[in-house]
Design an enzyme around this catalytic site. Structure first.
Site, mmCIF file in Angstrom:
data_model
loop_
_atom_site.group_PDB
_atom_site.id
_atom_site.type_symbol
_atom_site.label_atom_id
_atom_site.label_comp_id
_atom_site.label_asym_id
_atom_site.label_seq_id
_atom_site.Cartn_x
_atom_site.Cartn_y
_atom_site.Cartn_z
ATOM 1 N N THR A 5 40.931 33.738 45.189
ATOM 2 C CA THR A 5 39.634 33.372 45.737
ATOM 3 C C THR A 5 39.665 33.238 47.248
ATOM 4 O O THR A 5 38.752 33.680 47.934
ATOM 5 C CB THR A 5 39.168 32.040 45.132
ATOM 6 O OG1 THR A 5 40.272 31.166 45.084
ATOM 7 C CG2 THR A 5 38.629 32.247 43.750
ATOM 8 N N LEU B 580 37.013 34.202 38.580
ATOM 9 C CA LEU B 580 38.182 34.984 38.966
ATOM 10 C C LEU B 580 39.437 34.114 38.826
ATOM 11 O O LEU B 580 40.041 33.714 39.806
ATOM 12 C CB LEU B 580 38.032 35.461 40.416
ATOM 13 C CG LEU B 580 39.146 36.314 41.004
ATOM 14 C CD1 LEU B 580 38.987 37.764 40.598
ATOM 15 C CD2 LEU B 580 39.179 36.196 42.519
ATOM 16 N N PRO B 581 39.809 33.793 37.565
ATOM 17 C CA PRO B 581 40.982 32.934 37.416
ATOM 18 C C PRO B 581 42.257 33.660 37.833
ATOM 19 O O PRO B 581 42.360 34.872 37.682
ATOM 20 C CB PRO B 581 40.998 32.619 35.915
ATOM 21 C CG PRO B 581 40.257 33.740 35.283
ATOM 22 C CD PRO B 581 39.228 34.181 36.282
ATOM 23 N N HIS B 582 43.198 32.925 38.387
ATOM 24 C CA HIS B 582 44.490 33.493 38.767
ATOM 25 C C HIS B 582 45.452 32.363 39.019
ATOM 26 O O HIS B 582 45.046 31.214 39.187
ATOM 27 C CB HIS B 582 44.355 34.345 40.021
ATOM 28 C CG HIS B 582 43.867 33.589 41.211
ATOM 29 N ND1 HIS B 582 42.540 33.285 41.388
ATOM 30 C CD2 HIS B 582 44.511 33.024 42.252
ATOM 31 C CE1 HIS B 582 42.390 32.590 42.505
ATOM 32 N NE2 HIS B 582 43.574 32.407 43.052
ATOM 33 N N ALA B 583 46.737 32.710 39.050
ATOM 34 C CA ALA B 583 47.757 31.746 39.462
ATOM 35 C C ALA B 583 48.596 32.453 40.505
ATOM 36 O O ALA B 583 48.161 33.446 41.085
ATOM 37 C CB ALA B 583 48.580 31.290 38.261
#
Lengths: 85, 665
Positions: A5, B580-583
């Protein structure tokens, strides 16, 4: 460093600054790496507000990270204000 | 009535807008009072009204032109090009002087005072006083104003003086910035956009520009941008004047540096070759004078290689276009330029004489490098323009290989080869296959060992490496691991390349590595439509599961995505209805990928303004920059509300791909 993001937001910001011919150093951070960093302005998603309370910088909060118009309308006045100081 | 300042103002208002104009900002920009701006705006209003437009003061958008802007612009252009002061334009005195001077410089026969007064719409008295100023200016260039009774006035003096005056006038009118911009554009698109009545035609400029670039390449001629632009202007005028039988008069070589003289001669020769207009030897001296003034430095001239038709400038043009499309630096890659130039040189001949070129690798190239192939095809348009021949696909295939080789060289620093260990669980057989494919595909890689999964730790202790490439899942190691198919598909190669790039910290955003496009990262098998999910966590897990199933991430990565949202909040809901999931890469990313899940029924993430969410894009990034292009394309895709809406209701994967392709092109 931010990967998702914050990068997306940074690219939106870079586009806006470029369109206005404003030179600025822009960095994409995640919340974890924000501590100890220095900045004039922090642009962040609205729901991060509580995490940014103590950060010593102007904070600009946006709802839609992909919406150039929204980011522009909120960011530019702050940039211009700082540039006049 | 328009005048110089009003035209400037009007152009400002018509320019594609990013700024909001107000009376104070316009006054500041043009350096005049606000009152004058208001007065000018009223005059502009009158002028554009006759052309179906109006000046509007919008409290939000500021001052702008509404209506038929195309027509206003077109009329403004023809005003600039016409060479005749039109009735609705009031020339400032200096503009009038310049206009008279240009007219007299370009004509041989005298012009009567009456004709000038008529054309300018001023009195004969004004023309007389204007001519005094013109005479004064002409003297600077060693020229005289000759008055012939009953005929009028004319300019007399050496051609070199006339040229200098013409160049100075043209430069004054177009401005150095505009000239530099036009040159830069011409080099990219091979089109000369500046057409004004007092300028030589475009082909003269293009010939001048090419001659300078060719000579620059072969002699090491180095000029600053401004002098380069001036030389372009000088040469264009020289060619224009010579072709109208106005050659420079012969001047003996003065104290010009011999190497500068030599360079000037090469340039004049080159202009002759390119334009087909014979250039007399007398043209060398004035050019040498200019170059001398520019403080030209030259390397050893290589006259021999100049004689053969050299494809280097064309290779550079090709590189410039490919560079802008790929976001990598190619223009400075001398290996790439010289190899490409060598390849390009015989092509026009080959195409003209044997139109059917065969490229046995064409299909493989297209499959392996679809994006590079597209770039090569776009960039090949400059070749088509230059040669006037269509470039067949087989040829585009070869060009693609040149691009591919350049990109691979860039990925792997030549100073130090990257050490790689190949691993295979089922034994050495498949690992060997992998090893040979690796070495063929990535020449910059040094394969230090081929090993089985169980002896991996021992192998690593004995032979340290930068990267482990495995055909099976490998437990966490100190070094990055890339899991691939033993056949090493294009996507595998990209994943390896992405992992090979060292992370050099904050500024890595500036580094221009190879960045795949959205369609290459968000591939059909990563798209799921009409997925059922009860809450945000189920939605994120569904998108994460797609990544796991495709070997892009470890299952732990999915937990990390969910955990991050729990900890920080629903910040990953980046736009209305889109998450917009993320790691982080170290949370278990194996390769760069983005999955897309369209939810049958939207779910709430707890976001103040962007709930409910019906599109979830799970991002798996391997570093900070290889996904930038894809991410920016995704951003513009979902930043366009219509597209987001279409994605939400898309009924099939093909439709999703079509929407992506339409947005990204």
């Amino acid at each position: 460093m931010g990967f998702g993001t914050s990068l997306m937001l940074r690219m939106t910001i870079d586009d806006i600054l470029k369109a206005h011919g404003i030179k600025a150093e822009t960095l994409a951070w995640d919340l974890g790496s924000l501590k100890g960093q220095r900045a004039d302005i922090v642009v962040a998603p609205r729901d991060m507000e509580r995490h940014l309370k103590d950060f010593p910088a102007r904070v600009v909060l946006v709802n839609n990270l992909t919406d150039k118009k929204e980011v522009e309308a909120k960011l530019l006045p702050v940039v211009e204000e700082l540039m006049q100081q | 009535m328009l005048n110089q300042r009003r035209v400037a103002l009007l152009r400002l208002l018509l320019a594609p807008g990013d700024r909001t104009h107000t009376v104070p900002t316009l006054a500041k920009r043009l350096g005049v009072s606000e009152r004058l701006i208001r007065y000018d705006l009223a005059e502009i209003g009158d002028w554009v009204r006759h052309r179906g437009a109006q000046v509007r003061h919008d409290p939000r958008a500021g001052i702008c032109i509404h209506g038929d802007c195309e027509r206003v612009l077109a009329d403004l252009e023809s005003l600039a090009k016409s060479g005749k002061p039109p009735a609705e334009y009031v020339l400032a005195p200096t503009e009038r002087h310049n206009w008279i001077m240009t007219l007299l410089l370009e004509r041989e026969e005298p012009v009567s005072i009456g004709a000038l007064a008529d054309q300018l719409g001023v009195s004969r008295g004004t023309v007389y006083s204007d001519l005094k100023a013109v005479e004064e200016r002409l003297r600077h260039y060693g020229l005289q104003l000759v008055k012939r009774p009953r005929e009028g006035v004319a300019v007399a003096g050496p051609e070199t003086g006339i040229r200098q005056a013409l160049v100075a006038l043209a430069l004054e009118r177009i401005g150095m910035d505009q000239l530099l911009l036009t040159i830069a554009q011409c080099e990219q698109e091979d089109r000369w956009d500046l057409e004004l009545y007092d300028l030589p035609p475009p082909h003269c400029f293009r010939a001048a520009l090419r001659a300078l670039r060719v000579v620059e390449h072969f002699t090491g001629l180095s000029l600053t941008d401004v002098w380069f632009a001036e030389a372009v202007l000088h040469l264009a005028f020289a060619l224009h004047r010579v072709s109208r039988s106005r050659p420079a008069e012969f001047t003996a070589s003065s104290d010009t540096d011999p190497s500068v003289w030599q360079t000037a001669r090469l340039l004049i020769d080159q202009v002759e070759t390119i334009s087909g207009t014979p250039m007399p030897a007398s043209e060398v001296a004035p050019l040498a004078g200019l170059l001398q003034k520019a403080g030209l430095r030259v390397g050893p001239a290589d006259r021999q290689s100049l004689r053969s038709t050299d494809a280097t400038p064309l290779a550079r043009k090709f590189a410039a276009i490919a560079e802008s499309l790929l976001a990598v630096d190619l223009a400075n890659d001398s290996d790439f330029i010289s190899a490409l130039a060598l390849h390009l040189q015989p092509i026009p001949h080959r195409l003209a004489h044997s139109p059917s070129i065969v490229n046995p690798l064409l299909d493989q190239i297209r499959e392996a490098y679809p994006e590079l192939f597209a770039v090569a095809r776009r960039a090949a348009q400059v070749l088509e323009q230059a040669w006037g021949l269509p470039i067949p696909e087989a040829e585009v295939g070869y060009l693609t290989m040149h691009l591919g080789a350049a990109l691979e060289r860039r990925r792997i620093p030549r100073a130090r080869r990257v050490r790689v260990v190949a691993v295979c669980s089922s034994g050495v057989g498949t690992a060997r296959l992998l090893a040979s494919r690796l070495q063929a595909a990535l020449p910059g890689v040094e394969l230090v060992a081929v090993t089985s999964l169980f002896s991996l730790r021992e192998t690593l202790a004995a032979s340290p490496c930068d990267l482990v490439v495995a055909t099976c899942p490998v437990p966490a190691l100190e070094v990055p691991v890339v899991q691939v198919s033993p056949l090493l598909f294009a996507s595998d190669l990209r994943a390896i390349q992405a992992a090979l790039v060292p992370d050099d910290g904050a500024n890595s955003y500036q580094r221009k590595g190879f960045q795949p496009m959205l369609q290459e990262v968000l591939t059909p098998e990563l798209i799921r439509l009409g997925v059922e999910a009860d809450d945000w966590e189920a939605a994120v897990r569904a998108a994460g599961q797609v990544l796991v199933e495709n070997g892009a991430v470890e299952p732990a990565y999915v937990d990390a995505m969910v955990e991050s949202i729990r900890r920080v909040g629903p910040y990953i809901v980046v736009a209305p209805g889109v998450a917009l999931p993320h790691a982080r890469p170290e949370d278990g990313v194996r390769r760069l990928a983005i999955s897309m899940v369209q939810l049958r029924a939207p779910v709430a993430f707890g976001h103040e303004t962007n709930d409910p969410v019906s599109l979830v894009f799970a991002l798996a990034a391997v570093d900070v920059d290889s996904h930038l292009k894809a991410l920016s394309q995704l951003s513009s895709l979902i930043g366009t509300p219509e597209n987001a809406a279409r994605l939400r209701s898309a009924a099939g994967v093909a439709e999703v791909l079509r929407i992506m392709a339409e947005q990204i092109g």
